[in-house]
Design a protein around this motif. Structure first.
Motif, short mmCIF file in Angstrom:
data_model
loop_
_atom_site.label_atom_id
_atom_site.label_comp_id
_atom_site.label_asym_id
_atom_site.label_seq_id
_atom_site.Cartn_x
_atom_site.Cartn_y
_atom_site.Cartn_z
N GLU A 93 0.78 -1.16 -0.05
CA GLU A 93 0.08 -0.03 0.04
C GLU A 93 1.00 1.07 0.04
OE1 GLU A 93 -4.01 0.28 2.18
OE2 GLU A 93 -2.61 1.27 3.68
N PHE A 106 -3.30 3.72 -2.42
CA PHE A 106 -3.18 2.80 -3.52
C PHE A 106 -2.77 1.47 -3.11
CE2 PHE A 106 -2.56 7.09 -4.73
CZ PHE A 106 -3.40 7.45 -5.43
N THR A 131 -8.36 1.73 -4.30
CA THR A 131 -7.79 3.08 -3.85
C THR A 131 -8.54 3.58 -2.87
OG1 THR A 131 -7.23 5.15 -4.52
CG2 THR A 131 -9.08 4.24 -5.53
#
Length: 169
Positions: A93, A106, A131
């Motif tokens: 992440e 993201f 996201t």
């Protein structure tokens, strides 16, 4: 919310009828997380990785089997969508702090569950990408409201929306 350093966890549990359990089984969990601040000029931008394995043996009850899916593990699939004796999972992440109290993430993940280690097949892996929006509610603790949208991909696909407090990992 973690932003730097390492978290490592290993647990092993014995559940036995002698000790009051309804079944005799064992559970092992290994979890490793690592966080990096990528730039001294942007200390709130973080890259995070998570490696997770959970194994069960013997007469494990269904609700104690290893599971993938949900707001923390393989986002994109509903919670517990995949459940079996052995689970293997990894996710990454990127947390980007766009403004003082607004950030974006993201993320992507890959994993699978199987009934036997010999049946683990990389062609059956499940994937998730997504996201999210972060709204900082406690600045001193770096605590966010988390709004994520993720797709589950592979031979089975799904999509989910998540609302929560704090990061997924």
């Amino acid at each position: 919310n973690a932003s730097k350093g390492i978290f490592a966890e290993f647990t092993h549990g014995f559940y036995n009828k002698t000790f009051g359990s309804s079944s005799s089984f064992m559970l092992t969990k290994l979890n490793f997380k690592r966080y990096w601040i990528l730039s001294a000029q942007r200390p709130n931008d973080v890259l995070a990785v998570d490696f997770f394995t959970r194994l069960s043996w013997n007469d494990t009850p269904v609700l104690e089997l290893s599971a993938l899916g949900g707001p923390e593990v393989l986002r994109g699939f509903r919670e517990g969508r995949f459940r079996d004796r052995y689970s293997f999972f990894s996710q990454i992440e990127y947390r980007w702090q766009a403004l003082d109290r607004i950030g974006f993430v993201f993320f992507g993940g890959v994993g699978d569950v199987t009934d036997k280690l010999s049946n683990l097949d990389f062609s059956n892996m499940k994937y998730s990408v997504g996201t999210g929006l972060r709204l900082k509610i406690v600045k001193s603790e770096n605590l966010n409201i988390r709004i994520d949208y993720a797709f589950g991909l592979g031979k089975i696909s799904d999509q989910n929306f998540y609302l929560g407090i704090a990061e997924a990992f």
